[in-house]
Design a protein around this motif. Structure first.
Motif, PDB file in Angstrom:
ATOM      1  N   VAL A  40      63.449  -4.722   7.189  1.00 46.27           N
ATOM      2  CA  VAL A  40      64.986  -6.105   7.960  1.00 46.27           C
ATOM      3  C   VAL A  40      66.012  -5.618   6.887  1.00 46.27           C
ATOM      4  CG1 VAL A  40      65.718  -8.236   8.994  1.00 46.27           C
ATOM      5  CG2 VAL A  40      63.272  -7.517   8.949  1.00 46.27           C
ATOM      6  N   ARG A  41      67.077  -4.873   7.275  1.00 43.30           N
ATOM      7  CA  ARG A  41      68.530  -4.207   6.464  1.00 43.30           C
ATOM      8  C   ARG A  41      69.621  -6.561   6.971  1.00 43.30           C
ATOM      9  NH1 ARG A  41      70.972  -0.420  11.335  1.00 43.30           N
ATOM     10  NH2 ARG A  41      69.220   1.055  11.508  1.00 43.30           N
ATOM     11  N   LEU A  42      69.380  -6.055   5.017  1.00 44.56           N
ATOM     12  CA  LEU A  42      70.262  -6.809   4.536  1.00 44.56           C
ATOM     13  C   LEU A  42      71.367  -6.648   3.967  1.00 44.56           C
ATOM     14  CD1 LEU A  42      69.919  -9.928   3.640  1.00 44.56           C
ATOM     15  CD2 LEU A  42      68.338  -9.566   1.500  1.00 44.56           C
ATOM     16  N   ALA A  43      72.654  -7.827   4.302  1.00 52.62           N
ATOM     17  CA  ALA A  43      73.633  -7.024   3.304  1.00 52.62           C
ATOM     18  C   ALA A  43      74.055  -8.898   3.221  1.00 52.62           C
ATOM     19  CB  ALA A  43      74.674  -7.115   4.916  1.00 52.62           C
ATOM     20  N   ILE A  44      74.083  -9.005   1.707  1.00 51.94           N
ATOM     21  CA  ILE A  44      74.697  -9.713   1.096  1.00 51.94           C
ATOM     22  C   ILE A  44      76.323  -9.204   0.603  1.00 51.94           C
ATOM     23  CG2 ILE A  44      74.392 -11.588  -1.131  1.00 51.94           C
ATOM     24  CD1 ILE A  44      71.811  -9.769  -0.776  1.00 51.94           C
ATOM     25  N   VAL A  45      77.175 -11.018   1.341  1.00 56.27           N
ATOM     26  CA  VAL A  45      78.087 -11.534   1.182  1.00 56.27           C
ATOM     27  C   VAL A  45      78.844 -11.827  -0.346  1.00 56.27           C
ATOM     28  CG1 VAL A  45      80.934 -11.624   2.347  1.00 56.27           C
ATOM     29  CG2 VAL A  45      79.228 -10.472   3.528  1.00 56.27           C
ATOM     30  N   GLY A  46      79.516 -11.090  -1.053  1.00 52.14           N
ATOM     31  CA  GLY A  46      79.769 -12.462  -2.039  1.00 52.14           C
ATOM     32  C   GLY A  46      80.866 -11.511  -3.044  1.00 52.14           C
ATOM     33  N   ASP A  47      81.157 -12.128  -3.955  1.00 54.51           N
ATOM     34  CA  ASP A  47      82.247 -11.266  -5.646  1.00 54.51           C
ATOM     35  C   ASP A  47      81.531 -10.763  -6.208  1.00 54.51           C
ATOM     36  OD1 ASP A  47      83.952 -10.837  -7.310  1.00 54.51           O
ATOM     37  OD2 ASP A  47      85.385 -12.647  -7.336  1.00 54.51           O
ATOM     38  N   TRP A  48      81.361  -9.313  -6.625  1.00 54.69           N
ATOM     39  CA  TRP A  48      80.755  -8.808  -7.561  1.00 54.69           C
ATOM     40  C   TRP A  48      80.673  -8.875  -8.950  1.00 54.69           C
ATOM     41  CZ3 TRP A  48      76.244 -10.652  -5.549  1.00 54.69           C
ATOM     42  CH2 TRP A  48      76.489 -10.478  -3.864  1.00 54.69           C
ATOM     43  N   SER A  49      82.501  -8.876  -8.732  1.00 50.61           N
ATOM     44  CA  SER A  49      83.418  -8.350 -10.307  1.00 50.61           C
ATOM     45  C   SER A  49      83.059  -9.455 -11.451  1.00 50.61           C
ATOM     46  CB  SER A  49      84.447  -8.521  -9.888  1.00 50.61           C
ATOM     47  OG  SER A  49      84.820  -9.848  -9.501  1.00 50.61           O
ATOM     48  N   GLY A  55      69.910  -6.456  11.758  1.00 50.29           N
ATOM     49  CA  GLY A  55      70.597  -7.074  10.854  1.00 50.29           C
ATOM     50  C   GLY A  55      70.282  -8.328  10.179  1.00 50.29           C
ATOM     51  N   ILE A  56      70.797  -8.317   9.102  1.00 50.45           N
ATOM     52  CA  ILE A  56      71.182 -10.350   8.370  1.00 50.45           C
ATOM     53  C   ILE A  56      71.987 -10.048   7.724  1.00 50.45           C
ATOM     54  CG2 ILE A  56      70.110 -11.828   7.282  1.00 50.45           C
ATOM     55  CD1 ILE A  56      67.744 -11.419   8.242  1.00 50.45           C
ATOM     56  N   ILE A  57      73.476 -10.818   7.579  1.00 55.19           N
ATOM     57  CA  ILE A  57      74.543 -10.929   7.319  1.00 55.19           C
ATOM     58  C   ILE A  57      74.170 -12.836   5.866  1.00 55.19           C
ATOM     59  CG2 ILE A  57      76.400 -10.894   6.339  1.00 55.19           C
ATOM     60  CD1 ILE A  57      76.859  -8.558   8.741  1.00 55.19           C
ATOM     61  N   MET A  58      74.270 -13.062   4.682  1.00 60.28           N
ATOM     62  CA  MET A  58      74.176 -13.505   3.935  1.00 60.28           C
ATOM     63  C   MET A  58      75.389 -13.763   3.580  1.00 60.28           C
ATOM     64  SD  MET A  58      71.170 -14.653   1.993  1.00 60.28           S
ATOM     65  CE  MET A  58      69.527 -14.216   3.359  1.00 60.28           C
ATOM     66  N   HIS A  59      75.280 -14.491   2.487  1.00 67.65           N
ATOM     67  CA  HIS A  59      76.439 -15.386   1.833  1.00 67.65           C
ATOM     68  C   HIS A  59      75.640 -15.328  -0.114  1.00 67.65           C
ATOM     69  CE1 HIS A  59      79.524 -15.310   4.498  1.00 67.65           C
ATOM     70  NE2 HIS A  59      78.732 -15.687   5.445  1.00 67.65           N
ATOM     71  N   GLU A  60      76.522 -14.907  -0.634  1.00 63.47           N
ATOM     72  CA  GLU A  60      75.872 -15.010  -2.132  1.00 63.47           C
ATOM     73  C   GLU A  60      76.005 -16.672  -2.494  1.00 63.47           C
ATOM     74  OE1 GLU A  60      77.947 -14.561  -6.549  1.00 63.47           O
ATOM     75  OE2 GLU A  60      79.634 -14.149  -4.944  1.00 63.47           O
ATOM     76  N   ARG A  61      76.768 -17.430  -1.907  1.00 61.02           N
ATOM     77  CA  ARG A  61      76.521 -18.874  -2.332  1.00 61.02           C
ATOM     78  C   ARG A  61      74.988 -19.249  -1.895  1.00 61.02           C
ATOM     79  NH1 ARG A  61      80.817 -18.493   1.771  1.00 61.02           N
ATOM     80  NH2 ARG A  61      79.668 -18.948   3.862  1.00 61.02           N
ATOM     81  N   ASN A  62      74.650 -18.561  -0.725  1.00 60.68           N
ATOM     82  CA  ASN A  62      73.037 -19.669  -0.056  1.00 60.68           C
ATOM     83  C   ASN A  62      72.162 -18.462  -0.489  1.00 60.68           C
ATOM     84  OD1 ASN A  62      74.063 -17.699   2.940  1.00 60.68           O
ATOM     85  ND2 ASN A  62      74.514 -19.668   2.473  1.00 60.68           N
ATOM     86  N   ILE A  63      72.307 -17.638  -2.013  1.00 57.86           N
ATOM     87  CA  ILE A  63      70.988 -17.480  -2.837  1.00 57.86           C
ATOM     88  C   ILE A  63      71.806 -17.984  -4.264  1.00 57.86           C
ATOM     89  CG2 ILE A  63      70.163 -15.488  -3.653  1.00 57.86           C
ATOM     90  CD1 ILE A  63      71.764 -14.362  -1.481  1.00 57.86           C
ATOM     91  N   ALA A  64      70.098 -18.578  -5.006  1.00 63.19           N
ATOM     92  CA  ALA A  64      70.605 -19.215  -6.340  1.00 63.19           C
ATOM     93  C   ALA A  64      71.188 -18.195  -7.252  1.00 63.19           C
ATOM     94  CB  ALA A  64      68.330 -19.232  -6.614  1.00 63.19           C
ATOM     95  N   SER A  65      71.340 -18.588  -8.244  1.00 61.71           N
ATOM     96  CA  SER A  65      72.156 -17.823  -9.246  1.00 61.71           C
ATOM     97  C   SER A  65      71.143 -16.675  -9.803  1.00 61.71           C
ATOM     98  CB  SER A  65      72.818 -19.058  -9.703  1.00 61.71           C
ATOM     99  OG  SER A  65      72.019 -19.185 -10.569  1.00 61.71           O
ATOM    100  N   SER A  66      69.664 -17.345 -10.056  1.00 65.79           N
ATOM    101  CA  SER A  66      68.838 -16.693 -11.533  1.00 65.79           C
ATOM    102  C   SER A  66      68.195 -15.882 -10.160  1.00 65.79           C
ATOM    103  CB  SER A  66      67.880 -17.402 -10.935  1.00 65.79           C
ATOM    104  OG  SER A  66      67.018 -17.748  -9.318  1.00 65.79           O
ATOM    105  N   PHE A  67      69.183 -15.157  -8.449  1.00 63.14           N
ATOM    106  CA  PHE A  67      68.769 -14.137  -8.150  1.00 63.14           C
ATOM    107  C   PHE A  67      69.695 -12.548  -8.653  1.00 63.14           C
ATOM    108  CE2 PHE A  67      69.939 -10.685  -5.078  1.00 63.14           C
ATOM    109  CZ  PHE A  67      68.863 -10.910  -3.769  1.00 63.14           C
ATOM    110  N   PHE A  68      70.545 -13.520  -9.482  1.00 60.19           N
ATOM    111  CA  PHE A  68      71.583 -12.177  -9.619  1.00 60.19           C
ATOM    112  C   PHE A  68      71.093 -12.000 -11.366  1.00 60.19           C
ATOM    113  CE2 PHE A  68      73.445 -14.463  -6.505  1.00 60.19           C
ATOM    114  CZ  PHE A  68      73.822 -13.478  -5.558  1.00 60.19           C
TER     115      PHE A  68
END
Length: 125
Positions: free
Chosen positions: A79-88, A47-60
């Protein structure tokens, strides 16, 4: 390119998860997800772990459909994926529901820490 990013490995339940460590945004469109999967092809990981900062804001912003398009690529290639971020910080009820529903599954998960990401990804071994 992945070669410009640091890859860390995390181990749990006999599985290996690659964390992509970068301050740069590298997922901004659907093709970027395919490029990432291609760059990681052949590496040993579960699996892959990436961070929220690595993804365009339009994704959210689910109205843009970028999240669905990108995450569909991970699903298609199993492919398992986890995205780490502050979802609040995202007030969208739709995004909150999307995150909750994703976290019930096995392919795409959203976590608030690396430890939680590894735990989510490794629960289906």
């Amino acid at each position: 390119m992945i070669t410009e990013k640091k890859l860390l490995s995390h181990h749990a339940n006999g599985l290996i998860f690659l964390e992509i460590c970068s301050e740069e945004q590298f997922i901004g469109k659907e093709q970027d997800a395919l490029d990432l999967l291609g760059e990681l092809y052949g590496k040993c990981y579960d699996g892959i772990i990436m961070h929220e900062r690595n993804i365009a804001s339009s994704f959210f912003d689910l109205k843009t459909r970028l999240a669905g398009d990108v995450l569909q690529k991970f699903s298609n290639y199993c492919v398992r994926l986890a995205i780490v971020g502050d979802w609040s910080k995202y007030p969208s009820h739709s995004l909150s529901a999307f995150i909750m529903e994703s976290n019930r599954g096995k392919i795409v998960n959203f976590a608030t820490s690396i430890e939680k990401a590894v735990k989510l990804l490794s629960r289906f071994n």
